[in-house]
Design a protein around this motif. Structure first.
Motif, PDB file in Angstrom:
ATOM      1  N   GLU A 116      -4.087  15.144   5.942  1.00 52.49           N
ATOM      2  CA  GLU A 116      -4.981  14.276   5.181  1.00 52.49           C
ATOM      3  C   GLU A 116      -5.142  12.933   5.904  1.00 52.49           C
ATOM      4  O   GLU A 116      -4.221  12.450   6.543  1.00 52.49           O
ATOM      5  CB  GLU A 116      -4.366  14.056   3.792  1.00 52.49           C
ATOM      6  N   ILE A 117      -6.331  12.340   5.809  1.00 50.58           N
ATOM      7  CA  ILE A 117      -6.605  11.025   6.399  1.00 50.58           C
ATOM      8  C   ILE A 117      -6.642   9.994   5.270  1.00 50.58           C
ATOM      9  O   ILE A 117      -7.289  10.213   4.250  1.00 50.58           O
ATOM     10  CB  ILE A 117      -7.956  11.009   7.156  1.00 50.58           C
ATOM     11  N   VAL A 118      -5.927   8.879   5.467  1.00 47.83           N
ATOM     12  CA  VAL A 118      -5.906   7.808   4.471  1.00 47.83           C
ATOM     13  C   VAL A 118      -6.383   6.506   5.102  1.00 47.83           C
ATOM     14  O   VAL A 118      -6.228   6.295   6.302  1.00 47.83           O
ATOM     15  CB  VAL A 118      -4.496   7.614   3.872  1.00 47.83           C
ATOM     16  N   ASN A 119      -6.974   5.651   4.284  1.00 52.37           N
ATOM     17  CA  ASN A 119      -7.338   4.300   4.703  1.00 52.37           C
ATOM     18  C   ASN A 119      -6.127   3.409   4.475  1.00 52.37           C
ATOM     19  O   ASN A 119      -5.480   3.497   3.430  1.00 52.37           O
ATOM     20  CB  ASN A 119      -8.530   3.790   3.901  1.00 52.37           C
ATOM     21  N   ILE A 127       3.574   0.981   3.662  1.00 57.16           N
ATOM     22  CA  ILE A 127       2.208   0.480   3.849  1.00 57.16           C
ATOM     23  C   ILE A 127       1.345   0.953   2.684  1.00 57.16           C
ATOM     24  O   ILE A 127       1.552   2.048   2.149  1.00 57.16           O
ATOM     25  CB  ILE A 127       1.633   0.941   5.214  1.00 57.16           C
ATOM     26  N   TRP A 128       0.396   0.105   2.274  1.00 57.68           N
ATOM     27  CA  TRP A 128      -0.538   0.466   1.204  1.00 57.68           C
ATOM     28  C   TRP A 128      -1.576   1.420   1.791  1.00 57.68           C
ATOM     29  O   TRP A 128      -2.128   1.165   2.863  1.00 57.68           O
ATOM     30  CB  TRP A 128      -1.213  -0.781   0.649  1.00 57.68           C
ATOM     31  N   ALA A 129      -1.824   2.524   1.086  1.00 58.53           N
ATOM     32  CA  ALA A 129      -2.778   3.524   1.581  1.00 58.53           C
ATOM     33  C   ALA A 129      -3.672   3.996   0.445  1.00 58.53           C
ATOM     34  O   ALA A 129      -3.261   4.024  -0.717  1.00 58.53           O
ATOM     35  CB  ALA A 129      -2.029   4.701   2.186  1.00 58.53           C
ATOM     36  N   GLU A 130      -4.894   4.377   0.828  1.00 57.86           N
ATOM     37  CA  GLU A 130      -5.839   4.920  -0.148  1.00 57.86           C
ATOM     38  C   GLU A 130      -6.356   6.254   0.352  1.00 57.86           C
ATOM     39  O   GLU A 130      -6.864   6.352   1.471  1.00 57.86           O
ATOM     40  CB  GLU A 130      -6.992   3.941  -0.365  1.00 57.86           C
ATOM     41  N   LEU A 173       3.031   8.800   9.061  1.00 60.48           N
ATOM     42  CA  LEU A 173       1.655   8.626   9.525  1.00 60.48           C
ATOM     43  C   LEU A 173       1.531   8.614  11.045  1.00 60.48           C
ATOM     44  O   LEU A 173       2.409   8.108  11.736  1.00 60.48           O
ATOM     45  CB  LEU A 173       1.092   7.291   9.024  1.00 60.48           C
ATOM     46  N   LYS A 174       0.396   9.134  11.519  1.00 63.51           N
ATOM     47  CA  LYS A 174      -0.049   8.889  12.892  1.00 63.51           C
ATOM     48  C   LYS A 174      -1.207   7.906  12.717  1.00 63.51           C
ATOM     49  O   LYS A 174      -2.274   8.268  12.223  1.00 63.51           O
ATOM     50  CB  LYS A 174      -0.515  10.174  13.567  1.00 63.51           C
ATOM     51  N   ILE A 175      -0.967   6.650  13.077  1.00 59.65           N
ATOM     52  CA  ILE A 175      -1.932   5.574  12.818  1.00 59.65           C
ATOM     53  C   ILE A 175      -2.972   5.508  13.925  1.00 59.65           C
ATOM     54  O   ILE A 175      -2.634   5.599  15.108  1.00 59.65           O
ATOM     55  CB  ILE A 175      -1.194   4.235  12.642  1.00 59.65           C
ATOM     56  N   SER A 176      -4.235   5.348  13.518  1.00 59.03           N
ATOM     57  CA  SER A 176      -5.336   5.259  14.475  1.00 59.03           C
ATOM     58  C   SER A 176      -5.204   3.996  15.323  1.00 59.03           C
ATOM     59  O   SER A 176      -4.510   3.053  14.949  1.00 59.03           O
ATOM     60  CB  SER A 176      -6.678   5.251  13.732  1.00 59.03           C
ATOM     61  N   GLY A 205      -4.878   6.479   8.896  1.00 55.40           N
ATOM     62  CA  GLY A 205      -3.705   7.202   9.354  1.00 55.40           C
ATOM     63  C   GLY A 205      -3.814   8.666   8.967  1.00 55.40           C
ATOM     64  O   GLY A 205      -4.365   8.996   7.914  1.00 55.40           O
ATOM     65  N   LYS A 206      -3.288   9.525   9.831  1.00 59.25           N
ATOM     66  CA  LYS A 206      -3.237  10.958   9.536  1.00 59.25           C
ATOM     67  C   LYS A 206      -1.843  11.264   8.995  1.00 59.25           C
ATOM     68  O   LYS A 206      -0.838  10.910   9.609  1.00 59.25           O
ATOM     69  CB  LYS A 206      -3.510  11.771  10.800  1.00 59.25           C
TER      70      LYS A 206
END
Length: 114
Positions: free
Chosen positions: A24-27, A41-44, A57-60, A66-67
């Motif tokens: 899943e990808i999160v903002n 970290i805050w994620a949506e 996460l694997k952060i962009s 983040g993936k």
């Protein structure tokens, strides 16, 4: 199995916890700054938002998304002072625990565990 006692009652802070699945990808929002909560970290997601551990996460490159690398649930555990719990997985100042009284599982802050 090692059993621990709860020093202070704790009630769920987020009634609708974020649940994420691998891939899943999160903002991403702000990282937690307070020392005792570092690593969160805050994620949506498309359906929810909440605090998640950075290590899943694997952060962009632009650090905006983040993936998700593994399943994660932010479900917290309601406990009363004097309850007994089994620690399952410690992480960044919190521990995924099982309440011996009712077998419910969720996260509780380490500071309330004996």
């Amino acid at each position: 199995m090692e059993i621990f006692k709860i020093l202070k009652s704790y009630k769920t802070q987020y009634e609708n916890p974020i649940v994420l699945h691998s891939g899943e990808i999160v903002n991403l929002g702000e990282e937690e700054k307070e020392e005792k909560w570092k690593g969160w970290i805050w994620a949506e997601s498309k359906t929810n938002k909440g605090w998640i551990p950075i290590r899943i996460l694997k952060i962009s490159d632009d650090k905006k998304t983040g993936k998700v690398l593994e399943y994660y649930s932010a479900k917290e555990l309601d406990v009363e002072q004097g309850d007994h719990i089994e620690k399952i997985k410690p992480l960044n100042g919190w521990t995924w625990s099982r309440n011996i009284k009712n077998n419910a599982e969720g996260w509780i802050p380490d500071e309330i565990i004996e």
